[in-house]
Enzyme design. Sequence first.
Site, short mmCIF file in Angstrom:
data_model
loop_
_atom_site.label_atom_id
_atom_site.label_comp_id
_atom_site.label_asym_id
_atom_site.label_seq_id
_atom_site.Cartn_x
_atom_site.Cartn_y
_atom_site.Cartn_z
N TRP A 76 34.80 1.46 34.67
CA TRP A 76 34.92 2.17 35.96
C TRP A 76 36.38 2.33 36.39
CZ3 TRP A 76 32.58 -2.76 35.85
CH2 TRP A 76 33.33 -3.79 36.43
N HIS A 113 28.05 11.56 39.15
CA HIS A 113 26.60 11.79 39.09
C HIS A 113 26.21 12.92 40.05
CE1 HIS A 113 25.81 8.33 36.64
NE2 HIS A 113 25.92 7.41 37.58
N SER A 147 14.82 3.38 31.81
CA SER A 147 16.10 2.68 31.99
C SER A 147 16.41 2.50 33.47
CB SER A 147 17.20 3.47 31.29
OG SER A 147 18.43 2.83 31.44
N LYS A 154 21.72 6.73 34.08
CA LYS A 154 20.97 6.16 32.95
C LYS A 154 20.78 7.16 31.81
CE LYS A 154 20.70 2.63 33.82
NZ LYS A 154 21.92 1.77 33.96
N SER A 155 21.74 8.06 31.67
CA SER A 155 21.67 9.06 30.59
C SER A 155 22.71 8.79 29.51
CB SER A 155 21.89 10.46 31.16
OG SER A 155 20.94 10.75 32.15
N ARG A 205 20.59 -2.59 27.98
CA ARG A 205 19.33 -3.24 27.68
C ARG A 205 18.93 -3.13 26.21
NH1 ARG A 205 14.01 -2.11 28.44
NH2 ARG A 205 14.59 0.09 28.50
N LYS A 206 18.84 -1.89 25.73
CA LYS A 206 18.37 -1.71 24.35
C LYS A 206 19.20 -0.69 23.58
CE LYS A 206 13.75 -3.27 23.84
NZ LYS A 206 12.78 -3.59 24.78
#
Length: 291
Positions: free
Chosen positions: A74, A103, A133, A46-47, A252-253
């Site tokens: 992916w 990750h 997030s 989520k970065s 999302r945003k």
Amino acid sequence: MNERMNTTEIFDGVRFPGFMHTPESLQAACTFQFQDTDILLVTFPKSGTTWMQQVLSLIFCEGHLWPIHHLPNWARMPWMEQTSFSSLLPQLNTSWPRLLTSHLYAKVLAPALMKSKPKVVYMARNPKDVLVSFYHFHRIAGFLPNPSSFEDFVDEFLEGTGFFGSWFDHVKGWLGLQKDLDLLFVTYEELHKEPRFTIQKLSEFLGHPLGPEEEDVILEHCSFSFMSQSNMVNYSLLSKEIIDHSQGKFLRKGVVGNWREHFTPDLNKKFNAVYEAKMGDSGLCLPWTMD
């Protein structure tokens, strides 16, 4: 339903969702033979991973947008530690460098990276925005537990006991290797604020200079409006069991500072105290404010 949907793998003390990780896939990543031409994107979840996968794909596709419109992110930039990696790796475009994603923590991946000279792009984001997030992602991802409350989720994040472990250890571990690896540190915030400049910085680091028209094409196709509509990037190709879009959107945003709508003053104070204790003496120059 995948029988591994609710399983957890613990690897080097860190919890990973068993749905896409096995002991074998995690171990294989640590012994992977990198090539000097490889480019590895590393993030804590989520970065801005999906965003940077899109940017890097666009830098190398040189205006030939077929992969952007036909291959999910992916498949263009597979995660090394996931079970799908062994089948996706041979399918990578041979006219580009191999673009890979992870990750994993520096200490488990660094030994393999040190054996050759791949380029590493490490992307980080204000941890409060990461947390918000990640909280929302837990609510739509079938392979992650539903958070009991936002407050509990904050505690878990600060303690580093949740899935993918400690944000603090992740960032400090990777940025501590800047002298040992060919590593470029990029933040979500700078890509958001100065997208063209950040893309120029990336293309220079990758030895792949771009003309202004190519930059324009990249900016258009890595915009939030384009990516949120593209089923190659917005994870709408996955089944409802894996990502339930009726519960919220994967993309999302795409904004900076959304944490302010979620944190109470008390939670903020608590977070800042832990942040200062863990990052205060790290010597790292991080471009976000905690207030």
